[in-house]
Design a protein around this motif. Sequence first.
Motif, PDB file in Angstrom:
ATOM      1  N   SER A 118      35.076  12.064 -22.511  1.00  0.00           N
ATOM      2  CA  SER A 118      34.673  10.978 -23.414  1.00  0.00           C
ATOM      3  C   SER A 118      35.410   9.676 -23.113  1.00  0.00           C
ATOM      4  N   PHE A 119      35.573   9.374 -21.842  1.00  0.00           N
ATOM      5  CA  PHE A 119      36.156   8.098 -21.437  1.00  0.00           C
ATOM      6  C   PHE A 119      35.136   6.988 -21.667  1.00  0.00           C
ATOM      7  N   MET A 120      35.590   5.851 -22.181  1.00  0.00           N
ATOM      8  CA  MET A 120      34.710   4.720 -22.468  1.00  0.00           C
ATOM      9  C   MET A 120      35.209   3.464 -21.752  1.00  0.00           C
ATOM     10  N   PHE A 121      34.302   2.819 -21.019  1.00  0.00           N
ATOM     11  CA  PHE A 121      34.595   1.557 -20.336  1.00  0.00           C
ATOM     12  C   PHE A 121      33.491   0.597 -20.738  1.00  0.00           C
ATOM     13  N   ASP A 122      33.799  -0.343 -21.630  1.00  0.00           N
ATOM     14  CA  ASP A 122      32.767  -1.069 -22.351  1.00  0.00           C
ATOM     15  C   ASP A 122      33.000  -2.580 -22.291  1.00  0.00           C
ATOM     16  N   SER A 123      31.973  -3.323 -21.866  1.00  0.00           N
ATOM     17  CA  SER A 123      31.955  -4.785 -21.934  1.00  0.00           C
ATOM     18  C   SER A 123      33.105  -5.429 -21.182  1.00  0.00           C
ATOM     19  N   ASN A 124      33.473  -4.839 -20.066  1.00  0.00           N
ATOM     20  CA  ASN A 124      34.499  -5.415 -19.195  1.00  0.00           C
ATOM     21  C   ASN A 124      33.850  -6.175 -18.045  1.00  0.00           C
TER      22      ASN A 124
ATOM     23  N   ALA B 247      31.675  10.636 -19.715  1.00  0.00           N
ATOM     24  CA  ALA B 247      32.178   9.267 -19.565  1.00  0.00           C
ATOM     25  C   ALA B 247      31.040   8.283 -19.808  1.00  0.00           C
ATOM     26  N   THR B 248      31.371   7.131 -20.342  1.00  0.00           N
ATOM     27  CA  THR B 248      30.380   6.077 -20.587  1.00  0.00           C
ATOM     28  C   THR B 248      30.890   4.771 -20.000  1.00  0.00           C
ATOM     29  N   LEU B 249      30.063   4.158 -19.159  1.00  0.00           N
ATOM     30  CA  LEU B 249      30.315   2.814 -18.649  1.00  0.00           C
ATOM     31  C   LEU B 249      29.135   1.961 -19.100  1.00  0.00           C
ATOM     32  N   GLN B 250      29.384   1.037 -20.013  1.00  0.00           N
ATOM     33  CA  GLN B 250      28.274   0.296 -20.582  1.00  0.00           C
ATOM     34  C   GLN B 250      28.598  -1.180 -20.731  1.00  0.00           C
ATOM     35  N   ASN B 251      27.561  -1.988 -20.524  1.00  0.00           N
ATOM     36  CA  ASN B 251      27.609  -3.434 -20.779  1.00  0.00           C
ATOM     37  C   ASN B 251      28.677  -4.154 -19.965  1.00  0.00           C
ATOM     38  N   ASN B 252      29.007  -3.615 -18.800  1.00  0.00           N
ATOM     39  CA  ASN B 252      30.002  -4.245 -17.937  1.00  0.00           C
ATOM     40  C   ASN B 252      29.333  -5.170 -16.920  1.00  0.00           C
ATOM     41  N   ASP B 253      30.115  -6.089 -16.394  1.00  0.00           N
ATOM     42  CA  ASP B 253      29.673  -7.037 -15.371  1.00  0.00           C
ATOM     43  C   ASP B 253      30.540  -6.821 -14.136  1.00  0.00           C
ATOM     44  N   PHE B 254      29.889  -6.465 -13.021  1.00  0.00           N
ATOM     45  CA  PHE B 254      30.582  -6.225 -11.754  1.00  0.00           C
ATOM     46  C   PHE B 254      30.062  -7.208 -10.721  1.00  0.00           C
TER      47      PHE B 254
ATOM     48  N   THR C  13      34.021  21.502 -11.697  1.00  0.00           N
ATOM     49  CA  THR C  13      34.989  20.435 -11.405  1.00  0.00           C
ATOM     50  C   THR C  13      34.276  19.233 -10.776  1.00  0.00           C
ATOM     51  N   GLN C  14      33.309  18.724 -11.516  1.00  0.00           N
ATOM     52  CA  GLN C  14      32.527  17.573 -11.066  1.00  0.00           C
ATOM     53  C   GLN C  14      32.297  16.632 -12.252  1.00  0.00           C
ATOM     54  N   PRO C  15      32.014  15.372 -11.969  1.00  0.00           N
ATOM     55  CA  PRO C  15      31.566  14.486 -13.038  1.00  0.00           C
ATOM     56  C   PRO C  15      30.172  14.904 -13.510  1.00  0.00           C
ATOM     57  N   ARG C  16      30.038  15.139 -14.802  1.00  0.00           N
ATOM     58  CA  ARG C  16      28.749  15.506 -15.384  1.00  0.00           C
ATOM     59  C   ARG C  16      28.551  14.738 -16.692  1.00  0.00           C
ATOM     60  N   PHE C  17      27.292  14.463 -16.979  1.00  0.00           N
ATOM     61  CA  PHE C  17      26.911  13.794 -18.230  1.00  0.00           C
ATOM     62  C   PHE C  17      27.528  12.391 -18.345  1.00  0.00           C
ATOM     63  N   THR C  18      27.702  11.719 -17.213  1.00  0.00           N
ATOM     64  CA  THR C  18      28.175  10.334 -17.242  1.00  0.00           C
ATOM     65  C   THR C  18      27.016   9.424 -17.630  1.00  0.00           C
ATOM     66  N   ARG C  19      27.299   8.456 -18.486  1.00  0.00           N
ATOM     67  CA  ARG C  19      26.281   7.504 -18.931  1.00  0.00           C
ATOM     68  C   ARG C  19      26.615   6.118 -18.371  1.00  0.00           C
ATOM     69  N   ILE C  20      25.736   5.612 -17.525  1.00  0.00           N
ATOM     70  CA  ILE C  20      25.871   4.284 -16.926  1.00  0.00           C
ATOM     71  C   ILE C  20      24.775   3.433 -17.566  1.00  0.00           C
ATOM     72  N   ILE C  21      25.125   2.620 -18.544  1.00  0.00           N
ATOM     73  CA  ILE C  21      24.120   2.003 -19.403  1.00  0.00           C
ATOM     74  C   ILE C  21      24.366   0.494 -19.529  1.00  0.00           C
ATOM     75  N   GLY C  22      23.339  -0.280 -19.294  1.00  0.00           N
ATOM     76  CA  GLY C  22      23.358  -1.698 -19.621  1.00  0.00           C
ATOM     77  C   GLY C  22      24.317  -2.539 -18.814  1.00  0.00           C
ATOM     78  N   ASN C  23      24.656  -2.103 -17.595  1.00  0.00           N
ATOM     79  CA  ASN C  23      25.579  -2.867 -16.755  1.00  0.00           C
ATOM     80  C   ASN C  23      24.804  -3.820 -15.843  1.00  0.00           C
ATOM     81  N   ILE C  24      25.489  -4.838 -15.380  1.00  0.00           N
ATOM     82  CA  ILE C  24      24.927  -5.732 -14.373  1.00  0.00           C
ATOM     83  C   ILE C  24      25.895  -5.782 -13.199  1.00  0.00           C
ATOM     84  N   GLY C  25      25.350  -5.679 -11.995  1.00  0.00           N
ATOM     85  CA  GLY C  25      26.197  -5.694 -10.806  1.00  0.00           C
ATOM     86  C   GLY C  25      25.514  -6.424  -9.671  1.00  0.00           C
TER      87      GLY C  25
END
Length: 790
Positions: free
Chosen positions: A458-464, A483-490, A522-534
Amino acid sequence: MRNMAMEYAQTLKPFRGKSTFERLAADLDLPGGDPGGPTQCFNVTYDGPDREFVPTFPVPTGPAFFVDPASGSDSNPGSIDQPFKSIAAAIAATRKSTAQGHSASVQLRAGVHYLTETLYLQPADSLLTIQNYNGEAAVVSAGVRLNLAWRKAALNVYAADVTGQAPLGISGLRRNQVRAFRARYPNGCKSPMTPSGYKCMGATGNPLQGFGSSLLTDWVKPPSPTMNTPRIEFNPPQPFRNTSASFQTFQIGIGGGQCEHFVPPAGFWCGNKCSGGAPAPPDCIYRVPLGLLFNKTILPNAPYANPVGAVVQAWHPGHWASWMFEVGAGNETHLMFSKGGFQGARGSYPDRSADAFFVENVFEELDFENEFFFDPQTHTLYYYTNGSMPSTDIWEATQLQTLIVVNGTMASPVKSVAIRGVTFRDASLSYLDAHAAPSGGDWGLGRIAALHVLGSESFMFDSNTMEKLDGNAVLIEDYNRDATLQNNDFHEIGDNIIAQLGDTAGAPAEAVGMGPDGTQGTQPRFTRIIGNIGYACGLFEKQSSFYFQAKSCQNLLQNNIFFHGPRAGINFNDGFGGGSLLEGNLLFNTVMESGDHGPFNSWDRQVYVTDVFDGTPSVQKLYDELRGNFFVGNYYGQEAVDNDDGSAYYNTHHNFFAYGDQGMKNDFNGHSNHHHSNVYAYINKGLGIGGAYPNQNDYFFSNRVIQVDSNGYATYDCNCKGDNVCPVLHDNQIFTPNGAMGLVCGQTLPQRQARGVDLGTTVASWPEPDDIITWGRELLDLPLVPAAQP
């Protein structure tokens, strides 16, 4: 279509600011269709609100510790009135709370927080939040601010002593947060095309413009591999996949030859069973050049007084990846390499070692605006400009490769950590450090990132914002869940933006983590990559993407925007487990510098056992699904969705795809892929696929295909027998310039339909452009009449 893409982006990201949409509009106005050709639409603009996105979050419950880089002190208690100076001190203070299972937060005040060492978040840091305070512009930098006393060293060359200021050297330099680039030759493209037929991108040496070289030379070839090159050949009879004639068993080679350079020293292309779009073994076994030859015509300023430490960047001969080599020795005619070439998993060809190249990090090549050179022996920084050097300029040097490591394990994960509203920048180069050949695809994946997440829940990386990072931005590795990565700008990323890499068991000890058994989880599973711009990734490593996964599954990529990249926008390096969903994403201006890919690319050359399909160990994967996406296959996009080399079990439907060679592609016995209810605008043909085993056939139905010519819309194995082997084609609407269509399997459409094949499929003349746009708007849930801008 480009204006519709702009409208769709604003629908996906209504909160984004003017600067983001203006950059997006500028990229939509770049050439499309044929590479370098005239754009179809040169009037994309942003007419929305004049505002910027300011991420703002309330202070979470629990103890809050404040950090102010300007007025803080680590001897303070960390209150809002008496803040800490360093983030490390604040994290240490939160552990009194988080160690007892309570939440706590670190509140970053405005300013630049320079890190002197990487921040490690351990299981004891669970329930920690790191965020900007009250919408303030908090920046975390992996660099160091330099105090420079410039002196004139030569015409347009300035020098400054940096002794003690940059202990890790200077591989990256920023002047007022504008990226400078290392002294190099050539200083940009000398001809419009590379010898391999690709447009040379980069009028100067600025990596933001592209590779910037069409220069050729001869290479020092390594010894040719043999069937005995791998020290260990691991090709067990089980697991066995009997769904096609290709890629039926797991295989890797371990060690031997130049495969010793990978970490671990193993890979699919290191073994003597390598196959798939390559010469037969042993010629497909990985190898790269050992050095290069030069003369005054090739490198006019060579030989160099001290070539050690110079870097040679070169294209793979297939123009699929770029390699970086560190020079370890040189003489009057040669530059010999001491490391590198592992940035792609596939090696060179027997007859062609590499393509266009340039050399950088050489003092003699310091001759172009905004170039720099750092001499580690004298601790002197040199900079070239024909302009002024105001004393008010801010100079920063990259230092750390990684800003934050979330450092847990499956047995002891880091739980519920959130990072929100912060800008991260200035991570240093890592392209000459550890790379893996992660699974059956072509990628060589760097094992270093600005944000490295291992063992989290349940790691969250939001609006960075992550910008001006010279390696990977985010790497999620080994066990991770939800894990959730959302609304970030890369943007301005040297390698991949987001990468996920799993660990699998069952291989010999030297290839730990690289076996066929994925049942340990031992893998990343159920990661949510939502609303990012790159955008603008792959500045250095060209085999890179907005999103990459290897041995990862059941992930969600939703409502993201990616553009301006050298390779595929999204890449699945294998078919591990399946069950991922790509929905509502906008991808364009991908595959800008390379070939044989599309906005989406996949491979499935390697056999893995997982419990994903039905809860029991199986080589069968779930279907991966692509729906409601808008992909533009311009530049060198082969097709919008490139299901390459054995790719299987993809359900691709209700998408709007523009440009490219064809709509649906399988090769090397890929199978069980379904394309339906899509619109393919201005492509050469609807599908090109191979043969299939019984009950593994492909489906292509209820699609609208607008072809640029009148050829037959499908190519496949015309000798197939039976409905459970031949592709299932029906109810497609084919549009050609003249309303006629060529033969498919030697027959006209009426002849095919008389045999009971392709029933319901029709052929007509091109629709009006407005009709195509209407179909796209329906698929993307846009209003049929564009809404007025507020």
